[in-house]
Design a protein around this motif. Structure first.
Motif, PDB file in Angstrom:
ATOM      1  N   ASP A   1       0.629  -1.276   0.174  1.00  0.00           N
ATOM      2  CA  ASP A   1      -0.099   0.159   0.025  1.00  0.00           C
ATOM      3  C   ASP A   1       0.729   1.489  -0.351  1.00  0.00           C
ATOM      4  O   ASP A   1       0.309   2.281  -0.229  1.00  0.00           O
ATOM      5  N   ALA A   2       1.992   0.972   0.594  1.00  0.00           N
ATOM      6  CA  ALA A   2       2.721   2.888   0.534  1.00  0.00           C
ATOM      7  C   ALA A   2       3.827   2.667  -0.489  1.00  0.00           C
ATOM      8  O   ALA A   2       4.294   3.650  -0.758  1.00  0.00           O
ATOM      9  N   GLY A   3       4.030   2.106  -1.559  1.00  0.00           N
ATOM     10  CA  GLY A   3       4.399   1.283  -2.673  1.00  0.00           C
ATOM     11  C   GLY A   3       5.935   0.778  -2.220  1.00  0.00           C
ATOM     12  O   GLY A   3       6.475   1.408  -3.621  1.00  0.00           O
ATOM     13  N   VAL A   4       6.629   0.160  -1.345  1.00  0.00           N
ATOM     14  CA  VAL A   4       7.291  -0.117  -1.481  1.00  0.00           C
ATOM     15  C   VAL A   4       7.522  -1.703  -1.903  1.00  0.00           C
ATOM     16  O   VAL A   4       9.055  -1.697  -2.935  1.00  0.00           O
ATOM     17  N   LEU A   5       6.872  -1.902  -2.503  1.00  0.00           N
ATOM     18  CA  LEU A   5       6.747  -3.428  -2.845  1.00  0.00           C
ATOM     19  C   LEU A   5       5.607  -3.744  -3.749  1.00  0.00           C
ATOM     20  O   LEU A   5       4.344  -2.787  -3.248  1.00  0.00           O
ATOM     21  N   THR A   6       6.127  -4.269  -4.913  1.00  0.00           N
ATOM     22  CA  THR A   6       5.110  -4.096  -6.045  1.00  0.00           C
ATOM     23  C   THR A   6       4.686  -5.720  -6.229  1.00  0.00           C
ATOM     24  O   THR A   6       5.418  -6.681  -5.342  1.00  0.00           O
ATOM     25  N   VAL A   7       3.737  -6.304  -6.059  1.00  0.00           N
ATOM     26  CA  VAL A   7       3.149  -7.789  -6.273  1.00  0.00           C
ATOM     27  C   VAL A   7       2.661  -8.219  -7.710  1.00  0.00           C
ATOM     28  O   VAL A   7       1.986  -7.569  -8.232  1.00  0.00           O
ATOM     29  N   ARG A   8       2.833  -9.548  -7.817  1.00  0.00           N
ATOM     30  CA  ARG A   8       2.426  -9.406  -9.415  1.00  0.00           C
ATOM     31  C   ARG A   8       2.112 -11.240  -9.144  1.00  0.00           C
ATOM     32  O   ARG A   8       2.232 -12.224  -8.484  1.00  0.00           O
ATOM     33  N   ALA A   9       0.641 -11.358  -9.378  1.00  0.00           N
ATOM     34  CA  ALA A   9       0.207 -13.051  -9.161  1.00  0.00           C
ATOM     35  C   ALA A   9       0.525 -13.677 -10.447  1.00  0.00           C
ATOM     36  O   ALA A   9       0.762 -13.262 -11.282  1.00  0.00           O
ATOM     37  N   GLU A  10       0.661 -14.800 -10.075  1.00  0.00           N
ATOM     38  CA  GLU A  10       0.610 -15.843 -10.831  1.00  0.00           C
ATOM     39  C   GLU A  10       0.036 -17.272 -10.428  1.00  0.00           C
ATOM     40  O   GLU A  10       0.115 -18.028  -9.639  1.00  0.00           O
ATOM     41  N   GLY A  11      -1.522 -17.462 -10.992  1.00  0.00           N
ATOM     42  CA  GLY A  11      -1.562 -18.345 -10.372  1.00  0.00           C
ATOM     43  C   GLY A  11      -2.269 -18.259  -8.990  1.00  0.00           C
ATOM     44  O   GLY A  11      -3.105 -16.821  -8.892  1.00  0.00           O
ATOM     45  N   THR A  12      -1.914 -19.462  -8.036  1.00  0.00           N
ATOM     46  CA  THR A  12      -3.196 -18.766  -6.699  1.00  0.00           C
ATOM     47  C   THR A  12      -1.278 -18.112  -5.502  1.00  0.00           C
ATOM     48  O   THR A  12      -1.410 -18.022  -4.738  1.00  0.00           O
ATOM     49  N   ARG A  13      -0.113 -17.839  -6.398  1.00  0.00           N
ATOM     50  CA  ARG A  13       0.747 -17.531  -6.004  1.00  0.00           C
ATOM     51  C   ARG A  13       1.010 -15.925  -6.177  1.00  0.00           C
ATOM     52  O   ARG A  13       0.790 -15.281  -7.416  1.00  0.00           O
ATOM     53  N   ARG A  14       1.671 -14.727  -5.244  1.00  0.00           N
ATOM     54  CA  ARG A  14       2.273 -13.641  -4.913  1.00  0.00           C
ATOM     55  C   ARG A  14       3.768 -13.699  -4.776  1.00  0.00           C
ATOM     56  O   ARG A  14       4.528 -14.174  -4.011  1.00  0.00           O
TER      57      ARG A  14
END
Length: 137
Positions: A59-72
């Motif tokens: 939420d603070a923009g420090v990390l990005t997240v990418r979804a691949e199936g059920t994994r983040r």
């Protein structure tokens, strides 16, 4: 550099667990499970608590997240690093942002001196130019 504000970045980094998560993600994109394992090796903390810390960092923009199936997969966002770096750099050189306006002021002062000399009628154009070069150096 970055348009991301530094305040949320520093607020998110205020917790030692979140700082550790950022360090783990800094080596490259990591699955959430690896981040949880890494944190649990150092801190006694539950998986849901680590997930909450990941959400704060996201939420603070420090990390990005990418979804691949059920994994983040989480990764460090370079814009957040840039925002923090820019803010910290400004502490080391607080006048850096004023360099161009001060250069312009020096030019205007030199121009004013040259005009004053010309109205006094005492100098030639080459003498004024040489004097201006010394004033702006």
């Amino acid at each position: 550099m970055s348009a991301l504000p530094a305040d949320p970045v520093f607020e998110a980094l205020g917790d030692p667990v979140r700082r550790l998560l950022v360090q783990l993600a800094a080596v490259g994109e990591q699955p959430a499970g690896s981040l949880v394992d890494g944190v649990q090796r150092v801190h006694t903390i539950s998986q849901p608590s680590v997930s909450q810390h990941l959400r704060v960092l996201r939420d603070a923009g420090v990390l990005t997240v990418r979804a691949e199936g059920t994994r983040r997969y989480y990764a460090l966002d370079p814009d957040a690093v840039g925002a923090a770096q820019q803010w910290l750099t400004a502490l080391l050189d607080p006048l850096a942002g004023l360099a161009n306006p001060l250069d312009a002021l020096a030019t205007e002062v030199a121009r004013g001196k040259r005009e004053a000399r010309r109205t006094d009628g005492g100098t030639t154009a080459s003498e004024a130019a040489a004097s201006d070069d010394q004033a702006t150096a």
